[in-house]
Design an enzyme around this catalytic site. Structure first.
Site, mmCIF file in Angstrom:
data_model
loop_
_atom_site.group_PDB
_atom_site.id
_atom_site.type_symbol
_atom_site.label_atom_id
_atom_site.label_comp_id
_atom_site.label_asym_id
_atom_site.label_seq_id
_atom_site.Cartn_x
_atom_site.Cartn_y
_atom_site.Cartn_z
ATOM 1 C CE LYS A 57 -2.967 0.309 11.378
ATOM 2 N NZ LYS A 57 -2.348 0.569 10.080
ATOM 3 C CG ASP A 82 9.484 -0.290 5.671
ATOM 4 O OD1 ASP A 82 9.661 -0.871 6.749
ATOM 5 O OD2 ASP A 82 8.619 -0.630 4.842
ATOM 6 C CB SER A 133 -8.658 -1.598 5.278
ATOM 7 O OG SER A 133 -7.959 -2.736 5.711
ATOM 8 C CB VAL A 144 2.805 0.447 9.839
ATOM 9 C CG1 VAL A 144 3.778 1.562 9.465
ATOM 10 C CG2 VAL A 144 1.821 0.923 10.899
ATOM 11 C CD GLU A 149 -4.980 -2.371 8.961
ATOM 12 O OE1 GLU A 149 -4.336 -1.308 9.137
ATOM 13 O OE2 GLU A 149 -6.190 -2.407 8.776
ATOM 14 C CG HIS A 162 -9.634 2.413 3.260
ATOM 15 N ND1 HIS A 162 -10.852 1.790 3.195
ATOM 16 C CD2 HIS A 162 -8.714 1.460 2.963
ATOM 17 C CE1 HIS A 162 -10.679 0.513 2.877
ATOM 18 N NE2 HIS A 162 -9.385 0.300 2.731
ATOM 19 C CG MET A 186 -1.948 -1.101 1.254
ATOM 20 S SD MET A 186 -2.957 -1.210 -0.234
ATOM 21 C CE MET A 186 -4.022 0.207 -0.047
#
Lengths: 724, 402
Positions: free
Chosen positions: A410, A346, A432, A403, A405, A453, A327
């Protein structure tokens, strides 16, 4: 005349310049229809006029019809004779131009589409300026319509059946050079010299009777059912059309029929037939649905219809992206492509570089296909800065995290980011599944925290779902929307809830398919009926593609998040069985509901019937289809009731562009209107009684049905509820 | 009701339906005329007694147009008082022509008639007459039209017939046809077809491939795979049959009927006219029925048409000694055997169109004659003749020896 300037020059050539006031492009208005008919009369009756040139006073020639009026036609006029008379008006005005008895040439100085191109086709000669950006075509099919002002019949008579069908049933446009090659324009000239060249042809004083009005005219390439080529085109063409449309879209077959039937008729009768097919399409809900959602409402969304008015417009100059996975890499690509400086961060610089490789790959493909210069691609790549250092995020106007889920991870990246970015910068999560309000708890400035999103693959998917948390402020909403516009995607704005709007509703689709499997419904029937309903991928196939493992993970997260409120489902058991017992985790692992043999087409796993034996009595195909579509619309209504979605247009756009709900329906809400609210409620009641509460009709919908209301009919009242 | 009796039947041999076919130089009118002339000459028939000549033809255009049976009557030198009519029920035309000729007798409106069929597929290719069914976009769309090969493969897929199954059927058809020819079972009914100077062009079915093995057939390409995949017809068929994940394309040129040229005719009449002309009846038409079925799969008419005619005649499959079902495609016959529980040794006992070819308009007449000859040879009594038909139909006829 209001829309056309008419002047006769010293050579006796009338120059009719179309210039519809207050519109960026010429569109067909009621005044224009009267004016073009009057132009034809003047050319015919004025003895001083030897011939005419029709051109445009704008930078393009002419676009098509005024679509707002088209939509109104569906909702207001139900009498076929009346609609027929209405849609004959323009066509007959054009026919007057064609039969005025004096040579008329079109000087096409830019894009001519739909009714615009049809005007040019009604002239005896077409000159077009050689600008590769000029688009010539009949795109009506894309909104469920067809050329209705002679386009099907004149293209047919100029080019033959096959090229006409290709142009009109696909709705593609071509360049001036290609149009010349196809034979529907006569001359391509240097831009700016269109009128001169058109006039030169008129001055030659050639016979102004169109070829097809002369005795012995034959359609190029042959026509009629004794012509082998025509037969082949129509037989195979009809099959391919069914394959592409699954019998859901009436426009392409109407076009084919108008071309087929018209090909053996004299022009005036052929035009009659065209109008009758056009009338049927205009009265069919699919044209209303597609015009409203795909054109009008999407157009409004692209212009940021839901943007709060207060905050000043502020484009993103520098964007931070946390996480260079699929993503993050995709977001980096589309953003850099749109001219934004991107910091792609990253855990390691190496990982971040891998994310940048995604852009390298996509750009290389564009270069290889001749769609982009190497220089321009290099510029784009230069805008993507890879790093593992949070301090590099300094100066970002917007940071999007993509990053893993997991709330903890997060929260961690949120804190690290807020430590370095400016006080007025916006922080967005691309989650999401996790509610934004909860994630915002990790933020020191929750009013600047928002959900953006994206859908995968980011470079292909046109939609972005903006999620407004409890504390998200107007500035964050406005700027998130400005950013979506910058990257040329279509936004919808929704309020926070688990799965938000798109993931939540889409989940009901795949779950319904899985539930049917567990009930013993033939899996091929489930998958085929999903596709026949117009869904791009069957519910079992899509679960494989997303991966059963991920579905399992989301399920576990949700279960944890909701605790006692979690409603277990039959589909949960199936997913658990596949992941935990059978080790069939999805497409990536080569086995899920399907088997994925190397070098061969996937096929349903033969073991499915061992675990879920098919019942002797199978549901009708129509019932399977109904379950798969109704469940999505019902969940959408719940989303509207809960204020997750605040406007039917957002629900419709989100469903089509977010997860591929079939466009002919107009979206999950328009689908209910198409079924008719009363009918929908009755059917949903039946489904609930037969299959369970998930089909229970929301009270709001029942009330609307009883009162005879529609969603779009009561927009005013609904939009006031808007939290966005 | 008057009984209609079969007095005689003849057929041409079947020539390959290609430019190298032995009958390719023969015009359709010539081929039909030679068959009619032979039917007359074998019985020394006074053709002025004939009430009608009805011939089936599936592509009645061009050389086969303008009521070919009337033209053939005149060309064969029949009395000019004999009228002719042409009918089309696709692949069952030749049987329907016999049924109609019988019906005129049974209803008391004719005494002596000819039913027959003609198709020169090498000269008037299949589909030459076109039609709304497949080429009018609105109609093909509404009916989910798919070509018959797709229907044949669809039948195989729905019933689990594998490529090996259908090939095995074809091998057996070839074996039976070769055996029948070698044993002279057809010799009384097949007439030599001659050229303009009286030389024999063909006196034997030339489409046969005796000794065909499973290995030979295994090498053949699925004939309808490309049409299904690239021309979209698989998708169309699956829209009608969504219970199937995909269509398994098992039919090839080797297990489907051959494209050939051919003509045939049957002489029918009342008992009285037979007596007066000194003819001996060979069989009686017991009954016949036609039926419509789903046009997309197209080829599933034989079972319901057989059931319908059996019901009408108050019979069951146990009352039938031999079945003759046109081998349009292997799966069509296999489905029939499966659904009606017909043992293979009672059906198509001398092979069929897979080995010998399927001259569309004539086949129905030919297989009626073939099975009548076989009833006589085996000294059995009843037969049911049946064909699958384009557009989703079936036509079946029951005969019994007298």
């Amino acid at each position: 005349m209001k829309t056309i300037k008419f002047a006769v020059d010293s050579d006796g050539i009338a120059i009719a310049t179309v210039d519809v006031a207050d519109k960026p492009m010429n569109v067909i208005t009621p005044e224009f229809m009267d004016d073009i008919a009057e132009v034809a009369e003047r050319i015919r009756n004025d003895d001083k006029v030897k011939g005419a040139v029709i051109t445009s006073g704008k930078s393009s020639f002419m676009a098509g019809a005024d679509l707002k009026e088209m939509v109104a036609t569906f909702d207001q006029r139900t009498d076929a004779a009346e609609v027929y008379a209405w849609c004959r008006k323009l066509q007959q005005a054009y026919r007057k131009v064609e039969t005025c008895g004096k040579p008329v040439a079109a000087a096409i100085n830019g894009t001519a589409l739909g009714g615009g191109l049809e005007l040019a086709l009604a002239c005896h000669y077409r000159v077009v300026g050689n600008d590769p950006k000029t688009k010539l075509g009949q795109p009506e099919v894309q909104i469920g319509l067809m050329p209705g002002a002679g386009g099907t019949q004149r293209l047919l008579r100029l080019m033959g059946i096959e090229p006409t069908l290709r142009l009109t049933t696909e709705g593609t446009h071509v360049t001036p050079e290609k149009a010349l090659e196809l034979g529907f324009v006569n001359e391509v000239v240097e831009p700016g010299r269109e009128i001169e060249a058109a006039k030169a042809w008129v001055m030659r004083g050639e016979d102004a009777t169109p070829a097809w009005d002369q005795k012995g005219f034959k359609v190029p390439g042959g026509a009629g059912l004794m012509n082998p080529r025509a037969i082949q085109t129509q037989m195979v063409g009809t099959a391919l059309l069914q394959k592409a449309t699954n019998h859901n879209y009436p426009a392409p077959i109407a076009i084919m029929s108008a071309v087929y039937e018209g090909s053996v008729l004299p022009m005036d009768t052929a035009l009659d037939v065209e109008s009758k097919y056009f009338t049927q399409l205009l009265m069919h809900p699919s044209s209303r649905n597609m015009t409203r959602t795909l054109f009008l409402n999407k157009g409004a969304a692209d212009k940021l219809a839901r943007r709060p008015e207060g905050p000043a417009k502020k484009p993103v100059a520098k964007l931070g992206i946390l996480g260079a996975g699929m993503m993050g890499a995709g977001v980096a690509y589309v953003s850099a492509y749109a001219g934004i400086e991107v910091v792609l961060l990253d855990m390691s610089a190496e990982n971040a570089e891998k994310g940048k490789d995604y852009s390298r790959g996509l750009l290389q493909k564009r270069i290889d296909r001749g769609k982009m210069s190497a220089d321009k691609a290099a510029d784009i790549l230069e805008r993507i800065h890879t790093t593992d250092d949070y301090s590099k995020l300094k100066g970002c106007d917007l940071v999007i995290e993509a990053v893993f889920e997991d709330r903890k991870i997060k929260a961690d990246v949120t804190a690290k980011t807020e430590a370095v970015i400016a006080a007025d910068a916006i922080f967005a999560s691309n989650t999401s599944t996790l509610p934004i309000t909860g994630l915002a708890e990790a933020s020191g400035r929750p009013d600047q925290f928002i959900g953006i999103h994206f859908f995968s693959p980011v470079d292909k998917m046109p939609l972005v779902e903006i999620i407004v948390g409890e504390k998200t402020g107007d500035v964050a909403i406005a700027q998130a929307l400005d950013y979506v516009q910058q990257i040329r995607k279509t936004p919808i704005v929704v309020n926070d809830s688990r799965g938000f709007y798109t993931s939540r509703v889409f989940g009901t689709y795949s779950k319904e398919g899985i539930t049917m499997l567990s009930e013993g419904v033939n899996p091929a029937l489930i998958e085929n009926m999903a596709k026949q309903a117009g869904m791009a991928v069957g519910p079992l196939a899509v679960t494989d593609e997303v991966s059963l493992e991920l579905s399992y993970h989301v399920m576990e997260q949700t279960r944890k998040g909701l605790g006692a409120d979690y409603k277990p489902s039959v589909a949960d058991d199936v997913i658990t069985k596949f992941v935990k017992e059978l080790g069939r985790t999805g497409k990536k692992s080569g086995k899920g509901f399907y088997d994925y043999p190397q070098g061969a087409k996937k096929h349903l796993w033969s073991g499915l019937s061992d675990h879920y034996p098919q019942t002797a009595e199978q549901p009708t195909p129509a019932e399977v289809r109904k379950r798969l579509l109704y469940i999505q619309s019902i969940e959408t209504v719940r989303c509207m009731d809960e204020g997750v979605v605040t406007h039917p247009a957002d629900a419709d756009i989100g469903s089509i562009f977010g997860w591929g709900f079939p466009p002919y329906t107009g979206g999950t809400i328009s689908f209910i209107e198409t079924e008719g609210l009363e009918h929908f409620v009755a059917e949903a009641d039946r489904l609930a009684a037969t299959y369970g509460d998930r089909f229970a009709v929301p009270a709001s919908l029942r009330v609307m049905a009883e009162k005879g209301e529609t969603f779009y009919g009561s927009i005013g009242a609904k939009s006031k509820r808007s939290a966005a | 009701m008057t009984d209609a009796f079969i007095y005689d039947h003849v057929r041409s041999p079947r020539g390959r339906g290609r430019p190298n076919g032995s009958l390719h130089e023969v015009t359709p009118i010539d081929l039909a005329s030679q068959v009619l002339a032979s039917l007359r000459d074998r019985s020394e028939l006074d053709t002025s007694k004939l009430d009608d000549v009805i011939m089936g033809c599936v592509s009645p255009v061009g050389e086969q147009g303008s009521v070919i049976s009337r033209t053939a009557v005149l060309n064969a030198g029949y009395d000019q008082s004999v009228p002719g009519k042409q009918l089309n029920r696709f692949c069952a035309s030749g049987l329907e022509a016999v049924n109609t000729a019988a019906a005129q007798i049974m209803s008391g409106q004719s005494d002596l008639t000819v039913g027959g069929g003609i198709e020169c597929m090498s000269r008037v290719p299949m589909g030459s007459d076109s039609g709304a069914m497949h080429a009018d976009p609105a109609i093909a769309y509404k009916l989910y039209f798919a070509p018959q090969g797709i229907g044949a493969d669809l039948i195989a897929s729905l019933n689990g017939f594998s490529r090996e199954d259908v090939d095995a059927y074809a091998v057996e058809s070839q074996r039976r046809a070769a055996h029948a020819w070698d044993s002279g079972y057809f010799k009384n009914s097949v007439i030599p077809i001659k050229d303009h100077i009286g030389q024999t062009l063909l006196d034997k079915d030339e489409h046969l491939r005796p000794g065909t093995s499973m290995e030979d057939l295994a090498g053949l390409k699925a004939a309808f795979e490309m049409m299904g995949d690239q021309a979209g017809f698989d998708a169309v068929a699956l829209q009608k049959y969504p219970e199937l994940e995909s269509i398994n394309h098992v039919h090839t040129g080797g297990n489907s009927s051959g494209i050939v040229d051919g003509a045939a005719a049957v002489l029918l009449g009342t008992r009285e006219i037979g007596n007066s002309l000194g003819l001996k009846p060979r069989a009686r038409i017991v009954g016949f029925s036609s039926i419509g079925t789903d046009p997309t799969i197209m080829l599933t008419g034989p079972v319901p048409s057989a059931e319908k005619v059996l019901r009408r005649c108050g019979m069951t499959t146990r009352d039938i000694d031999l079945f003759e079902l046109n081998e349009a495609f292997a799966s069509v016959v296999m489905l029939f055997m499966k659904k009606l529980d017909i043992p293979h040794d009672k059906i198509n006992v001398n092979g069929g169109a897979i080995a010998m070819g399927h001259p569309l308009g004539a086949t129905g007449t030919m297989i009626l004659g073939t099975v009548l000859d076989e009833l006589e040879r085996r000294d059995l009594n009843t037969a049911l003749v049946n064909l699958c038909i384009g557009g989703g139909m079936g036509t079946a006829t029951i005969i019994e020896r007298v």
